[in-house]
Design an enzyme around this catalytic site. Structure first.
Site, mmCIF file in Angstrom:
data_model
loop_
_atom_site.group_PDB
_atom_site.id
_atom_site.type_symbol
_atom_site.label_atom_id
_atom_site.label_comp_id
_atom_site.label_asym_id
_atom_site.label_seq_id
_atom_site.Cartn_x
_atom_site.Cartn_y
_atom_site.Cartn_z
ATOM 1 N N ASN A 46 0.753 -1.172 -0.026
ATOM 2 C CA ASN A 46 0.061 -0.078 0.181
ATOM 3 C C ASN A 46 0.970 1.306 0.014
ATOM 4 O O ASN A 46 0.249 2.349 0.046
ATOM 5 C CB ASN A 46 -0.862 -0.082 1.294
ATOM 6 C CG ASN A 46 -2.108 -1.137 1.247
ATOM 7 O OD1 ASN A 46 -2.432 -1.292 0.024
ATOM 8 N ND2 ASN A 46 -2.498 -1.482 2.292
ATOM 9 N N HIS A 132 -14.984 -1.310 4.602
ATOM 10 C CA HIS A 132 -13.932 -2.191 5.384
ATOM 11 C C HIS A 132 -14.352 -2.894 6.367
ATOM 12 O O HIS A 132 -15.362 -2.459 7.021
ATOM 13 C CB HIS A 132 -12.808 -1.098 5.493
ATOM 14 C CG HIS A 132 -11.722 -1.987 6.067
ATOM 15 N ND1 HIS A 132 -11.227 -2.032 7.486
ATOM 16 C CD2 HIS A 132 -10.528 -2.256 5.320
ATOM 17 C CE1 HIS A 132 -10.079 -2.547 7.528
ATOM 18 N NE2 HIS A 132 -9.436 -2.736 6.148
ATOM 19 N N GLU A 175 -16.397 4.172 1.958
ATOM 20 C CA GLU A 175 -15.165 4.563 1.575
ATOM 21 C C GLU A 175 -14.909 5.195 0.415
ATOM 22 O O GLU A 175 -15.826 5.403 -0.481
ATOM 23 C CB GLU A 175 -14.329 3.041 1.199
ATOM 24 C CG GLU A 175 -14.315 2.133 2.292
ATOM 25 C CD GLU A 175 -13.503 1.096 2.256
ATOM 26 O OE1 GLU A 175 -11.894 1.254 1.939
ATOM 27 O OE2 GLU A 175 -14.085 -0.147 2.257
ATOM 28 N N SER A 179 -11.090 -0.648 -0.683
ATOM 29 C CA SER A 179 -9.662 -1.295 -0.460
ATOM 30 C C SER A 179 -9.532 -2.667 -1.287
ATOM 31 O O SER A 179 -8.327 -2.868 -1.267
ATOM 32 C CB SER A 179 -9.476 -1.344 0.877
ATOM 33 O OG SER A 179 -10.436 -2.493 1.601
ATOM 34 N N ASP A 204 -14.370 7.122 4.614
ATOM 35 C CA ASP A 204 -13.051 6.647 5.099
ATOM 36 C C ASP A 204 -12.228 6.739 3.769
ATOM 37 O O ASP A 204 -12.494 5.964 2.694
ATOM 38 C CB ASP A 204 -13.198 5.105 5.403
ATOM 39 C CG ASP A 204 -11.885 4.448 5.527
ATOM 40 O OD1 ASP A 204 -10.922 4.638 5.108
ATOM 41 O OD2 ASP A 204 -11.972 3.427 6.330
ATOM 42 N N HIS A 207 -7.311 4.990 1.300
ATOM 43 C CA HIS A 207 -6.490 4.670 -0.036
ATOM 44 C C HIS A 207 -6.799 5.895 -1.063
ATOM 45 O O HIS A 207 -6.324 5.632 -2.045
ATOM 46 C CB HIS A 207 -7.317 3.652 -0.418
ATOM 47 C CG HIS A 207 -7.047 2.471 0.275
ATOM 48 N ND1 HIS A 207 -5.855 1.752 0.295
ATOM 49 C CD2 HIS A 207 -7.824 1.650 1.303
ATOM 50 C CE1 HIS A 207 -5.969 0.551 1.048
ATOM 51 N NE2 HIS A 207 -7.104 0.768 1.711
ATOM 52 N N LYS A 239 -0.741 4.317 4.305
ATOM 53 C CA LYS A 239 -0.887 3.841 3.006
ATOM 54 C C LYS A 239 0.084 4.671 2.121
ATOM 55 O O LYS A 239 1.363 4.559 1.982
ATOM 56 C CB LYS A 239 -2.298 3.931 2.536
ATOM 57 C CG LYS A 239 -3.470 3.193 3.384
ATOM 58 C CD LYS A 239 -2.965 1.745 3.520
ATOM 59 C CE LYS A 239 -4.310 0.973 4.221
ATOM 60 N NZ LYS A 239 -4.549 1.753 5.463
#
Length: 390
Positions: A46, A132, A175, A179, A204, A207, A239
């Site tokens: 990541n 997630h 998100e 992910s 969230d 990433h 990440k």
């Protein structure tokens, strides 16, 4: 016998090709990793911007240790909130356009904290079906009613909000970049629905930060929004920033509420001052070094183009997360094994991390890769997939 369920549960995992075990990495996180004494091209990291082992980052960690020591010495409300934490807070507010924020030891902890802190049995939590595990588990442990909307399905989300409009406190969580699928959430439209139905939105963006948006400001910025347009914005430092830890941002009143009532925040040791100093350097590099994002996006485009030519079953993603959908867990393990034999480290992701019959290779691209690496990956991936196809 006490806890007799442990052994049969492990045996079942093995029989279903879902058993997990640790692999010891014997090198830095970089283009190559050494595992069990063998060198592999690393396509499972990541560390999107290639910062984890950057010489400037190593120097920053060393300098942070010299200035502040390595341990925070306590929880944030005792002696664990150092000057460097304050400085990092101001830096992140300026870079990401945040009003206020607080730190957590991990994104998992931050997500668990927000759900447990804000919701009770009279409230409603609505989550994207592919959120997630930290968010899903938090919802399952919460006394609030939890509903899940079909992945990125605005009509389904709208239906759930309308159906339960009588509930006062409603929190929708998505998100920014998913992910395991690597695709983006339509946060602009989700935010609009939340405003219409008097619901809070939490994003969230673990990433997305550092990778997407102007100066790496994240998923919301990439879609023309401000990071303050949602009520709760969570990001991580482990990440694209290559370090560790996380933050939650929101209004000053929300952060004050977290500081006073969140057990996850109050009763945990603060982030290491050396780490906080290093995060500050990483944030500066992510913000200012546009070449990293440019190179990364060029690699993504190259891989997607080659995957199309070689008929590799990619899932739809324009981010560094490029999943190759396999379906069967055993087959996914076999494809990953073939790649390892060719010196490529790629992880097979299987249920329960992903839904049943959607096992995949989670390929991640980073700044450390070269165009030649991408070509080699695509060639070997085509051969491995074809060799294991029914």
């Amino acid at each position: 016998m006490a806890f007799s369920f442990i052994e049969p549960a492990l045996q079942q995992r093995q029989s279903e090709h879902l058993y997990r075990k640790l692999n010891t990495v014997q090198s830095k996180q970089s283009r190559y990793v050494y595992i069990n004494g063998k060198q592999y091209l690393n396509f499972s990291s990541n560390d999107y911007l290639g910062l984890a082992s950057d010489p400037e980052m190593i120097k920053a960690w060393q300098k942070g240790a010299e200035l502040y020591g390595v341990g925070s010495g306590g929880s944030y409300l005792v002696t664990g909130y150092h000057q460097v934490h304050h400085d990092l807070t101001q830096q992140l507010k300026e870079w990401l356009g945040l009003t206020d924020l607080c730190f957590f030891s991990s994104g998992y902890s931050a997500n668990q904290a927000m759900v447990s802190l804000l919701l009770n049995k009279h409230d409603l939590l609505i989550q994207d079906k592919l959120n997630h595990a930290s968010l899903m588990e938090a919802g399952q442990h919460s006394t609030a009613k939890m509903s899940r909307f079909k992945h990125n399905d605005l009509n389904h989300l709208s239906h759930l909000l309308e159906k339960q409009s009588q509930i006062d406190n409603k929190l929708v969580i998505t998100e920014g970049v998913f992910s395991m699928d690597g695709d983006n959430s339509p946060v602009t439209h989700i935010n609009r629905l939340c405003k219409q139905h008097d619901a809070w939105l939490m994003v969230d963006d673990a990433h997305g930060i550092g990778v997407l948006g102007e100066q790496g400001k994240g998923s919301l910025n990439a879609q023309g929004m401000d990071n303050t347009d949602c009520e709760i914005y969570m990001g991580t430092f482990g990440k694209a920033l290559g370090v560790g830890g996380a933050f939650v941002s929101g209004s000053p009143q929300l952060i004050d509420y977290i500081t006073n009532f969140s057990k996850h925040y109050i009763y945990t040791t603060g982030l290491s001052p050396a780490m906080a100093y290093c995060i500050g350097e990483a944030a500066k590099m992510a913000q200012q070094q546009q070449w990293r994002r440019d190179h990364l996006m060029a690699l993504i485009d190259q891989f997607k183009q080659l995957a199309g030519q070689f008929e590799i079953p990619l899932m739809p993603s324009n981010t560094p997360i490029q999943p190759v959908l396999i379906g069967n867990s055993e087959t996914a393990l076999n494809v990953a094994k073939c790649l390892k034999e060719k010196g490529i480290w790629v992880t097979a992701i299987r249920p329960p991390t992903v839904p049943e019959n959607s096992a995949r290779l989670r390929i991640t691209l980073t700044v450390n890769h070269t165009k030649q690496d991408i070509t080699y990956l695509a060639q070997q991936l085509q051969r491995a997939v074809n060799a294991n196809s029914n």
